[in-house]
Design an enzyme around this catalytic site. Structure first.
Site, PDB file in Angstrom:
ATOM      1  CB  THR A 154      -0.867  -0.050   1.270  1.00  0.00           C
ATOM      2  OG1 THR A 154      -1.713  -1.192   1.193  1.00  0.00           O
ATOM      3  CG2 THR A 154      -1.694   1.186   1.460  1.00  0.00           C
ATOM      4  NE  ARG A 182      -8.599  -7.710   1.819  1.00  0.00           N
ATOM      5  CZ  ARG A 182      -7.494  -7.003   1.805  1.00  0.00           C
ATOM      6  NH1 ARG A 182      -7.230  -6.211   0.772  1.00  0.00           N
ATOM      7  NH2 ARG A 182      -6.647  -7.061   2.806  1.00  0.00           N
ATOM      8  CB  SER A 184      -7.815  -2.980   2.003  1.00  0.00           C
ATOM      9  OG  SER A 184      -7.928  -1.594   1.765  1.00  0.00           O
ATOM     10  CG  ASP A 185      -5.245  -1.382   6.052  1.00  0.00           C
ATOM     11  OD1 ASP A 185      -4.506  -0.418   6.330  1.00  0.00           O
ATOM     12  OD2 ASP A 185      -4.943  -2.216   5.182  1.00  0.00           O
ATOM     13  CB  THR A 203       1.756  -0.498   4.167  1.00  0.00           C
ATOM     14  OG1 THR A 203       1.758  -1.392   3.048  1.00  0.00           O
ATOM     15  CG2 THR A 203       3.092  -0.612   4.885  1.00  0.00           C
ATOM     16  N   GLY A 204       0.445  -3.255   4.824  1.00  0.00           N
ATOM     17  CA  GLY A 204       0.575  -4.637   5.273  1.00  0.00           C
ATOM     18  C   GLY A 204      -0.678  -5.435   4.975  1.00  0.00           C
ATOM     19  CB  VAL A 205      -2.009  -8.600   6.310  1.00  0.00           C
ATOM     20  CG1 VAL A 205      -3.301  -9.408   6.225  1.00  0.00           C
ATOM     21  CG2 VAL A 205      -0.875  -9.362   5.621  1.00  0.00           C
ATOM     22  N   GLY A 206      -4.325  -6.107   5.427  1.00  0.00           N
ATOM     23  CA  GLY A 206      -5.442  -5.282   5.873  1.00  0.00           C
ATOM     24  C   GLY A 206      -6.231  -5.877   7.018  1.00  0.00           C
TER      25      GLY A 206
END
Length: 280
Positions: A154, A182, A184-185, A203-206
């Site tokens: 991200t 889906r 995301s964050d 950033t990363g896994v939402g």
């Protein structure tokens, strides 16, 4: 006046040294341009400007070069938060626009400031955002390989302007091959949050970032009196409890920078007019 930006994660195992150097150079150049822009613009305007540059760079998974979802389409999300007036705006799963963060910026003037899917695209069209394909050949090849055998990153910016105002902006092309629908964050306060005390972009896994409420926790803890490092320390300790994968960049109202990742290596750059810090 200060700027810190990020462009997701870099993995030595699946990306070359050449890509690493390209990202270092890109982030440094964008941070410098954004800092110059900040001289005559607000934190909010500058955050949008920096994220637009990141969206336009195909090295990153946002805007042009976004990941492709499981049905073969690209859907992007982005959000903006103004720390001074506490307004948040965003688009979720928008298709066929060049710069989702700029649609989020226009939404700041609305009462309904977070739009998703077809509604977001209809709003963008009504506000003269042209149709634009953000797909690049590399992403199509990656998608086809996943279809046959079956990537994260991200972008974001936090800015502090000459008036002491903070803003955060975040944009993503998703994680790739996700279930349609889906979320995301990046267009939530878990991934992008700011107030008068602190601003954070993640950033990363939402799913991990949402479960941990990462950005909102850090900002709230700074507001309640923790320093930036302490707020990160406590929040990332809680992230570790769920084996969460995330990175975050932040600036507080006193101009302190901070960044942290739970797994190596978040790509980032900061600039205060004299000193650059770029990920190694």
């Amino acid at each position: 006046m200060k700027i810190i930006i990020h462009g997701g994660f870099f993995s030595e195992s699946d990306q070359s040294h050449e890509v690493k150097v390209a990202k270092q150079n890109s982030l440094k150049a964008i941070a410098a341009k954004a800092f110059d822009y900040l001289q005559s613009h607000t934190a909010e305007e500058t955050a949008v400007y920096a994220v637009s540059l990141l969206e336009d760079d195909t090295l990153y998974n946002a805007g042009t070069g976004s990941q492709i979802q499981s049905d073969g389409k690209i859907r992007m999300s982005a959000s903006l938060m103004n720390g001074e007036n506490q307004k948040f705006s965003g688009v979720i799963n928008i298709e066929n626009v060049k710069n989702p963060i700029q649609v989020a910026r226009v939404l700041m003037k609305e009462n309904d400031r977070v739009l998703g899917g077809n509604g977001a695209k209809t709003y963008a069209t009504a506000n003269e955002f042209e149709d634009y394909s953000t797909e690049i050949p590399q992403r199509r090849k990656e998608y086809e390989a996943k279809v046959k055998n079956g990537g994260k990153g991200t972008v974001g910016c936090v800015a502090l302007d000459r008036n002491g105002h903070l803003a955060a902006a975040t944009s993503t092309g998703g994680k790739g091959f996700e279930i349609v629908g889906r979320i995301s964050d990046s267009a939530t306060v878990a991934g992008n949050y700011a107030n008068r005390y602190c601003a954070v972009s993640c950033t990363g896994v939402g799913e991990d970032i949402v479960s941990n409420a990462t950005a909102a926790k850090i900002v709230t803890r700074v507001t309640d009196g923790m320093n930036l490092e302490e707020a990160f320390e406590k929040t990332f300790a809680e992230l570790k409890e769920i084996d969460g994968f995330a990175g975050a960049v932040a600036i507080d109202r006193n101009g302190n920078f901070f960044h942290r990742d739970s797994h190596p290596t978040m790509v980032f750059a900061s600039f205060d007019g004299s000193t650059f810090e770029v990920f190694d």
